[in-house]
Scaffold this motif. Structure first.
Motif, PDB file in Angstrom:
ATOM      1  N   GLY A   1       0.817  -1.218   0.000  1.00 32.60           N
ATOM      2  CA  GLY A   1       0.000   0.000   0.000  1.00 32.60           C
ATOM      3  C   GLY A   1       0.842   1.256   0.000  1.00 32.60           C
ATOM      4  O   GLY A   1       0.551   2.212  -0.712  1.00 32.60           O
ATOM      5  N   VAL A   2       1.929   1.266   0.789  1.00 33.94           N
ATOM      6  CA  VAL A   2       2.799   2.440   0.862  1.00 33.94           C
ATOM      7  C   VAL A   2       3.474   2.689  -0.485  1.00 33.94           C
ATOM      8  O   VAL A   2       3.659   3.827  -0.909  1.00 33.94           O
TER       9      VAL A   2
ATOM     10  N   MET B   1      -3.654  -3.406   3.342  1.00 29.86           N
ATOM     11  CA  MET B   1      -3.632  -2.617   2.109  1.00 29.86           C
ATOM     12  C   MET B   1      -4.162  -1.202   2.353  1.00 29.86           C
ATOM     13  O   MET B   1      -3.682  -0.227   1.778  1.00 29.86           O
ATOM     14  N   VAL B   2      -5.181  -1.109   3.198  1.00 26.79           N
ATOM     15  CA  VAL B   2      -5.887   0.156   3.404  1.00 26.79           C
ATOM     16  C   VAL B   2      -5.187   1.044   4.427  1.00 26.79           C
ATOM     17  O   VAL B   2      -5.230   2.269   4.349  1.00 26.79           O
TER      18      VAL B   2
ATOM     19  N   SER C   1      -2.821   4.179   3.588  1.00 25.43           N
ATOM     20  CA  SER C   1      -3.578   5.270   2.961  1.00 25.43           C
ATOM     21  C   SER C   1      -4.309   6.068   4.009  1.00 25.43           C
ATOM     22  O   SER C   1      -4.308   7.297   3.998  1.00 25.43           O
ATOM     23  N   LEU C   2      -4.962   5.343   4.895  1.00 25.95           N
ATOM     24  CA  LEU C   2      -5.772   5.981   5.932  1.00 25.95           C
ATOM     25  C   LEU C   2      -4.913   6.935   6.739  1.00 25.95           C
ATOM     26  O   LEU C   2      -5.252   8.108   6.928  1.00 25.95           O
TER      27      LEU C   2
ATOM     28  N   ILE D   1      -1.864   8.201   6.021  1.00 29.10           N
ATOM     29  CA  ILE D   1      -1.241   9.283   5.238  1.00 29.10           C
ATOM     30  C   ILE D   1      -2.261  10.372   4.914  1.00 29.10           C
ATOM     31  O   ILE D   1      -1.998  11.563   5.074  1.00 29.10           O
ATOM     32  N   ILE D   2      -3.455   9.958   4.473  1.00 29.20           N
ATOM     33  CA  ILE D   2      -4.471  10.944   4.114  1.00 29.20           C
ATOM     34  C   ILE D   2      -4.909  11.735   5.347  1.00 29.20           C
ATOM     35  O   ILE D   2      -5.097  12.953   5.283  1.00 29.20           O
ATOM     36  N   LEU D   3      -5.038  11.049   6.463  1.00 31.56           N
ATOM     37  CA  LEU D   3      -5.442  11.764   7.679  1.00 31.56           C
ATOM     38  C   LEU D   3      -4.415  12.830   8.042  1.00 31.56           C
ATOM     39  O   LEU D   3      -4.758  13.959   8.365  1.00 31.56           O
TER      40      LEU D   3
ATOM     41  N   ILE E   1      -2.230  14.306   6.006  1.00 30.11           N
ATOM     42  CA  ILE E   1      -2.229  15.381   5.012  1.00 30.11           C
ATOM     43  C   ILE E   1      -3.470  16.252   5.152  1.00 30.11           C
ATOM     44  O   ILE E   1      -3.389  17.480   5.130  1.00 30.11           O
ATOM     45  N   ALA E   2      -4.635  15.604   5.325  1.00 27.75           N
ATOM     46  CA  ALA E   2      -5.881  16.377   5.383  1.00 27.75           C
ATOM     47  C   ALA E   2      -5.915  17.268   6.621  1.00 27.75           C
ATOM     48  O   ALA E   2      -6.482  18.358   6.589  1.00 27.75           O
TER      49      ALA E   2
END
Lengths: 180, 191
Positions: free
Chosen positions: A15-16, A84-85, A88-89, A91-93, A95-96
């Motif tokens: 995922g990374v 897999m998820v 993302s979870l 990193i997006i958190l 960044i957001a």
């Protein structure tokens, strides 16, 4: 390492390393799942991709579920998918919540323009390798080229290609059996 | 209950979006129009961020939308929502495939499908190549062939091809090294 945890960690790693969607993940999967862990063969990955493109949902998650399930049943499928998820979870958190204009930063845009070039090359290398294992007779040669051209230049759903491929395969194999 | 609502909306997206992350975008537009959780403009921003971070795009979008709508718990609900249908459907298909693996027709079907799968992968690769190596939009505007090809990108691609295929010391490195190298080159050379 318990196998379920191993599935989680391996798919978190995939995922990374995945930039730009399910197909871009293929070279990383090949490295981690086929070469390092031996959890699936390249042929199996191709089948998972084909099924993943005709079933709803995200191809990366579909593939993770397949590999995990093959190796350790339902729980394995779930652990691989969570793995897999997970990156993302996180990193997006981050960044957001920290960078509201992340995608507009010039350095980020330049870095991703560079990464896209790399993804092209990695996919190209994967295609060469798959070509050697998949293209063995006249049918496979014609089919790869026809699907490539049609899918590139026309807006046709992948579902149609996969279903037609299945029908062709059954017709050809049945004809082979008959003629023997 | 916003969390359940998020879960349900993304469950629906996961259930009906066939063909990967990009296929989720129309559903998100619909969600925007229906729920007012985010505007089209915010959505465009979310798509840009999802494309420029690692991980499957569909997951990134769900996490982002969930977070913007109702914080960390929202992002977790949305992500679980989009993943759940895939996991259930694939587990069922995997069970069915195991039962029929020795079936002659299933075997023949996969013989027929495999080259299609490769063709589709190559087509997806061509789309990435079009974006990464060529300036189609610029070429349409100016009509100059020198504008069509992104020379710096092509040079980087050539270097990477040599490093990944021909140089003995580098060709077995983990792909992440090449990705990191390309990101650095992108920043240094201002792509």
């Amino acid at each position: 390492m318990p196998i379920l945890f191993d599935l989680f960690v391996t798919f978190a790693k995939v995922g990374v390393c995945t930039f730009g969607g399910g197909i871009a993940m293929l070279p990383i999967l090949e490295r981690e799942v086929v070469n390092n862990k031996g959890w699936a063969t390249m042929d199996e990955l191709m089948d998972y991709y084909a099924v993943g493109q005709c079933t709803p949902g995200i191809i990366a998650v579909n593939t993770a579920t397949f590999v995990g399930n093959k190796h350790k049943g339902i729980l394995g499928g779930i652990c691989a998918s969570i793995g897999m998820v997970f990156p993302s979870l996180v990193i997006i958190l981050v960044i957001a919540s920290v960078l509201s204009n992340f995608a507009d930063i010039p350095a980020v845009q330049s870095a991703f323009a560079g990464i896209r070039v790399c993804v092209c090359v990695l996919i190209f290398n994967a295609i060469i390798k798959l070509w050697k294992s998949v293209v063995k007779d006249r049918y496979s040669l014609v089919c790869v080229l026809a699907v490539f051209l049609l899918a590139t230049f026309l807006d046709i759903s992948p579902v149609i290609f996969v279903l037609l491929g299945a029908v062709c395969g059954i017709i050809i194999k049945t004809a082979e059996v008959r003629s023997k | 209950m916003i969390y359940l609502h998020l879960f349900f909306e993304f469950f629906k997206t996961g259930l009906f979006a066939v063909g990967g992350g990009l296929a989720t975008i129309p559903f998100l537009y619909e969600m925007s129009a229906k729920t007012g959780w985010f505007t089209y403009e915010e959505l465009a921003n979310m798509i840009a961020v999802s494309e420029s971070t690692p991980g499957p795009m569909g997951i990134n979008m769900a996490t982002y939308v969930g977070f913007e709508t109702s914080g960390i718990l929202g992002s977790i609900c949305a992500t679980i929502g989009i993943v759940t249908p895939s996991v259930i459907i694939i587990l069922i298909i995997a069970k069915a495939l195991q039962a029929f693996r020795s079936n002659r027709y299933v075997d023949a079907a996969f013989y027929g499908i495999r080259p299609c799968s490769l063709g589709l992968i190559a087509a997806a690769g061509a789309i990435v190549a079009k974006i990464a190596l060529f300036n189609v939009d610029l070429f349409m505007q100016t009509g100059l062939f020198t504008d069509l090809v992104n020379i710096r990108a092509l040079i980087l691609a050539a270097v990477l091809l040599v490093l990944t295929r021909a140089v003995k010391y580098t060709k077995n490195l983990h792909p992440l090294w090449f990705i990191a190298f390309s990101a650095v080159m992108g920043i240094l050379l201002k792509y």
